[in-house]
Design a protein around this motif. Sequence first.
Motif, PDB file in Angstrom:
ATOM      1  N   ARG A 192      61.588  64.391  31.294  1.00 21.88           N
ATOM      2  CA  ARG A 192      62.068  64.176  29.933  1.00 21.88           C
ATOM      3  C   ARG A 192      61.692  65.347  29.024  1.00 21.88           C
ATOM      4  O   ARG A 192      62.513  65.837  28.237  1.00 21.88           O
ATOM      5  CB  ARG A 192      61.460  62.899  29.362  1.00 21.88           C
ATOM      6  N   ALA A 193      60.445  65.771  29.108  1.00 27.83           N
ATOM      7  CA  ALA A 193      59.967  66.802  28.183  1.00 27.83           C
ATOM      8  C   ALA A 193      60.727  68.113  28.366  1.00 27.83           C
ATOM      9  O   ALA A 193      61.072  68.774  27.377  1.00 27.83           O
ATOM     10  CB  ALA A 193      58.465  67.010  28.371  1.00 27.83           C
ATOM     11  N   ILE A 194      61.014  68.500  29.613  1.00 32.89           N
ATOM     12  CA  ILE A 194      61.740  69.759  29.792  1.00 32.89           C
ATOM     13  C   ILE A 194      63.193  69.605  29.346  1.00 32.89           C
ATOM     14  O   ILE A 194      63.793  70.550  28.817  1.00 32.89           O
ATOM     15  CB  ILE A 194      61.642  70.277  31.244  1.00 32.89           C
TER      16      ILE A 194
ATOM     17  N   VAL B 156      59.288  74.771  22.295  1.00 31.19           N
ATOM     18  CA  VAL B 156      58.047  75.354  22.829  1.00 31.19           C
ATOM     19  C   VAL B 156      57.017  74.264  23.115  1.00 31.19           C
ATOM     20  O   VAL B 156      56.363  74.260  24.160  1.00 31.19           O
ATOM     21  CB  VAL B 156      57.484  76.401  21.837  1.00 31.19           C
ATOM     22  N   ILE B 157      56.881  73.324  22.193  1.00 30.03           N
ATOM     23  CA  ILE B 157      55.905  72.246  22.382  1.00 30.03           C
ATOM     24  C   ILE B 157      56.308  71.366  23.561  1.00 30.03           C
ATOM     25  O   ILE B 157      55.469  70.977  24.382  1.00 30.03           O
ATOM     26  CB  ILE B 157      55.773  71.393  21.107  1.00 30.03           C
TER      27      ILE B 157
ATOM     28  N   ALA C 133      55.796  69.330  29.116  1.00 31.80           N
ATOM     29  CA  ALA C 133      56.330  69.123  30.466  1.00 31.80           C
ATOM     30  C   ALA C 133      55.358  69.652  31.517  1.00 31.80           C
ATOM     31  O   ALA C 133      55.094  68.987  32.542  1.00 31.80           O
ATOM     32  CB  ALA C 133      57.690  69.807  30.598  1.00 31.80           C
ATOM     33  N   LYS C 134      54.823  70.835  31.283  1.00 33.82           N
ATOM     34  CA  LYS C 134      53.870  71.423  32.240  1.00 33.82           C
ATOM     35  C   LYS C 134      52.595  70.596  32.323  1.00 33.82           C
ATOM     36  O   LYS C 134      52.016  70.435  33.407  1.00 33.82           O
ATOM     37  CB  LYS C 134      53.557  72.863  31.838  1.00 33.82           C
ATOM     38  N   GLN C 135      52.181  70.031  31.190  1.00 33.88           N
ATOM     39  CA  GLN C 135      50.967  69.207  31.200  1.00 33.88           C
ATOM     40  C   GLN C 135      51.199  67.891  31.930  1.00 33.88           C
ATOM     41  O   GLN C 135      50.313  67.402  32.642  1.00 33.88           O
ATOM     42  CB  GLN C 135      50.478  68.968  29.776  1.00 33.88           C
TER      43      GLN C 135
END
Length: 310
Positions: free
Chosen positions: A248-250, A265-266, A271-273
């Motif tokens: 979802r985040a990406i 950017v956030i 997503a990586k976290q």
Amino acid sequence: MLPYIGSGAYCYANSSAMLLETIGEKVSPAVLEVLSGVGIGATWHEEQKVIYFGQVIPDRGVSHALELLGFRWTERSGDAESEPPLEELRRDLEHGPVLLGPLDMGYLTYNPNAAYLGGADHFVLAYEMDEQTIYLHDPAGFPFVSLPLAQFVLAWKAEKIFDRLFSYHYWTAPKRVGSPSEEEQAAKALRLFQGIYQESASAKPNPSVLYGKEAILRVVKRIEEEGGLSPAEIGHLSYFAFQLGARRAIDFAVFFSKHAPELAVIKEKQAKQFGRCHTLIVEKNEQELANAMCVLADIEEEFRQVVCAK
């Protein structure tokens, strides 16, 4: 930014995309997911000891996405105590497919894992129905499957889904009534997200339901002060929540990259976290997971503040 293409638990977004495809409208499931608002924020349910990385349930989110994209549609639901509206559903299916949900996955017996999925919500596209059977496209990897109506009614009642709004719920007959630009969609999405955050901020304090950063830190407390996560919590996070959060985040990051790059950017960072958290829980490294979730909580709060300041 590196977009993700692959499998994932996008059942209502995929089903919505299939529904729109039936009227010649091609909308990416990633865009539908973002515009649903379902992935905004986080919610901890104390009684169930479960966290969802979102504050809107799909029962509402599908309608948010259709509205922001410029569609009108027919939406129906019923009371769990009443008779299932099978004849109404049959009539609607004569005019076109319907998006059904929430359904209780424990009753979807064409899925070989159904016995382990009771109480989990799901969304599918129905395209035909006869006197004994309903025929479905299930985006969890089951095209052209069928389900006996007696079994389907149990799933459709959704009685064991603790956070459902409706029983016997579905959407059908979408029709385009507007054509918002990408910039207009992004602006409307921001207003939706602000409303989601404002609603939780104005909610009466309730220790049984926590939102946002506090919800995520409640999981950290479970790890550090309450003897660790239960097998059910570990299963939920490792098989569903973290991987879904990352995807979802990406998708949010890609959506906002042009019109709100600071949010993109956030979201890419988030997503990586999420991906790091998933890796750590599968490795059974709960102490590092607790540290990683503290970072995740800070990222969620950063995103909330930037959204609400716009």
